[in-house]
Design a protein around this motif. Structure first.
Motif, PDB file in Angstrom:
ATOM      1  N   SER A 141      21.884  45.140  16.358  1.00  0.00           N
ATOM      2  CA  SER A 141      22.455  46.666  16.790  1.00  0.00           C
ATOM      3  C   SER A 141      21.084  47.342  17.050  1.00  0.00           C
ATOM      4  O   SER A 141      21.309  48.178  18.147  1.00  0.00           O
ATOM      5  N   MET A 157      27.990  49.180  16.489  1.00  0.00           N
ATOM      6  CA  MET A 157      27.991  50.352  15.132  1.00  0.00           C
ATOM      7  C   MET A 157      28.761  49.440  13.864  1.00  0.00           C
ATOM      8  O   MET A 157      28.609  50.116  12.969  1.00  0.00           O
ATOM      9  N   MET A 208      21.762  55.415  15.279  1.00  0.00           N
ATOM     10  CA  MET A 208      23.046  55.973  15.876  1.00  0.00           C
ATOM     11  C   MET A 208      22.546  57.052  17.125  1.00  0.00           C
ATOM     12  O   MET A 208      23.360  57.070  17.962  1.00  0.00           O
ATOM     13  N   VAL A 236      29.865  58.372   8.907  1.00  0.00           N
ATOM     14  CA  VAL A 236      28.796  57.678   9.997  1.00  0.00           C
ATOM     15  C   VAL A 236      29.388  57.725  11.263  1.00  0.00           C
ATOM     16  O   VAL A 236      28.812  57.972  12.198  1.00  0.00           O
ATOM     17  N   TRP A 237      30.776  57.165  11.196  1.00  0.00           N
ATOM     18  CA  TRP A 237      31.515  57.258  12.768  1.00  0.00           C
ATOM     19  C   TRP A 237      31.390  58.501  13.350  1.00  0.00           C
ATOM     20  O   TRP A 237      31.460  58.610  14.630  1.00  0.00           O
ATOM     21  N   VAL A 278      25.778  48.738  11.391  1.00  0.00           N
ATOM     22  CA  VAL A 278      25.393  50.569  10.961  1.00  0.00           C
ATOM     23  C   VAL A 278      26.447  50.764   9.703  1.00  0.00           C
ATOM     24  O   VAL A 278      25.895  51.015   8.859  1.00  0.00           O
ATOM     25  N   THR A 325      20.599  48.871  20.947  1.00  0.00           N
ATOM     26  CA  THR A 325      20.342  50.281  21.108  1.00  0.00           C
ATOM     27  C   THR A 325      19.130  50.554  22.042  1.00  0.00           C
ATOM     28  O   THR A 325      19.349  51.302  22.872  1.00  0.00           O
ATOM     29  N   SER A 369      23.901  56.655  20.907  1.00  0.00           N
ATOM     30  CA  SER A 369      24.714  57.712  21.459  1.00  0.00           C
ATOM     31  C   SER A 369      23.986  58.295  22.724  1.00  0.00           C
ATOM     32  O   SER A 369      24.621  58.754  23.403  1.00  0.00           O
ATOM     33  N   THR A 411      35.571  48.931  14.827  1.00  0.00           N
ATOM     34  CA  THR A 411      34.614  49.063  13.770  1.00  0.00           C
ATOM     35  C   THR A 411      35.014  49.210  12.443  1.00  0.00           C
ATOM     36  O   THR A 411      36.196  49.697  12.168  1.00  0.00           O
ATOM     37  N   PHE A 455      28.351  59.656  15.403  1.00  0.00           N
ATOM     38  CA  PHE A 455      28.253  58.732  16.491  1.00  0.00           C
ATOM     39  C   PHE A 455      29.135  59.105  17.714  1.00  0.00           C
ATOM     40  O   PHE A 455      28.873  59.247  18.956  1.00  0.00           O
TER      41      PHE A 455
END
Length: 299
Positions: A273, A248, A190, A108-109, A251, A277, A194, A226, A112
């Protein structure tokens, strides 16, 4: 010297009007900061796909392993986390196998952070192209989001393969649930987050180049804010709000909770979140449209 209108031939005026009507593309300044011209982006979708292909070719050109790096990078990162944070620091993984715990966060990270970092340098990296030919500027950051979605899907496939291995082996600590259906929503959040933050940084770095260096360093620190290398449950209650302030965090925790059944999930955290966003995308749109008109004078 201006020519009086009464002596201009009528057929010249008609021909001039017809020539204007024959244009297939009329480039005009935007009158609204919120005008994204998404219709133009859709009409230039072939250009978006060309940029996506360019990203792949330029990244892995003249490499021996090529696209195999899609699998090697998350695996090496996961192994590093297992050694440093699992064996040395002995951080909790909520009773989950360290491999699947860290790989979930890394998958996931990575999407992003890579998307945000690449989007933040759109104006600087492509100034030569922007100064030579017109096309909707938004196609460039959109292509970055799309190309990284492809990378995410490949790395997500690796995660699913290891996840299925543990499930078929009968790992009792893994309990997937229906929240897996939220995976496309998490991916969309995400990508938009971003994109919004990337447009803000990309616009500001046209004048302040230091921000690009600050962002690279900041992304490394943000990862530790995170729950990628630790579960949210390991954070003391009085400090937990600091971690949850990071959009994040919800998420990553939702993704991990959906597939592994461990961690924390709350609709309120996910709603925060989503709101963050939306605000980031709104501000990014305004700043991007404003800077787009004159960025060639400052880059």
């Amino acid at each position: 010297m201006s020519v009086p209108k009464e002596i201009i031939p009528a057929n010249y005026v008609v021909a001039d009007m017809q020539s204007k009507e024959s244009w297939t593309e009329v480039i005009e300044p935007r009158t609204s900061l919120l005008d994204l011209r998404l219709g133009d982006v859709w009409r230039y979708r072939d250009l978006v796909m060309m940029f996506v292909r360019r990203d792949f070719v330029s990244t892995y050109k003249q490499t021996i392993l090529g696209p195999i790096w899609f699998f090697i990078q998350p695996l090496l990162t996961t192994i590093t986390f297992i050694i440093i944070f699992g064996r040395v620091a002995k951080l909790s993984t909520d009773g989950l196998p360290p491999v699947i715990f860290y790989l979930a966060g890394v998958t996931v990270w990575s999407y992003f952070s890579q998307t945000l970092t690449a989007t933040s340098t759109v104006f600087i990296s492509n100034a030569a192209i922007f100064g030579k030919v017109y096309f909707p500027r938004l196609t460039m950051p959109v292509s970055i989001v799309v190309s990284n979605i492809v990378r995410f899907l490949i790395q997500f496939g690796l995660f699913v393969a290891i996840w299925l291995y543990y499930l078929l082996r009968g790992e009792s600590s893994i309990h997937p649930n229906w929240l897996i259906a939220l995976t496309p929503v998490l991916l969309l959040m995400m990508g938009l987050l971003s994109l919004g933050l990337g447009m803000i940084f990309s616009s500001l770095t046209t004048k302040y180049r230091d921000l690009s260096l600050l962002l690279t360093f900041g992304m490394q620190l943000l990862m530790y804010a995170t729950p990628v290398i630790y579960p949210l449950s390991s954070i003391p209650e009085k400090y937990k709000w600091l971690i949850l302030a990071n959009p994040m965090s919800a998420v990553v925790e939702t993704f991990r909770y959906a597939f592994l059944g461990s961690g924390s999930f709350h609709w309120g955290y996910l709603a925060y979140s989503a709101c963050f966003t939306a605000i980031a995308l709104f501000l990014g749109t305004i700043i991007f449209n404003k800077v787009e008109k004159s960025f060639t004078d400052t880059v």
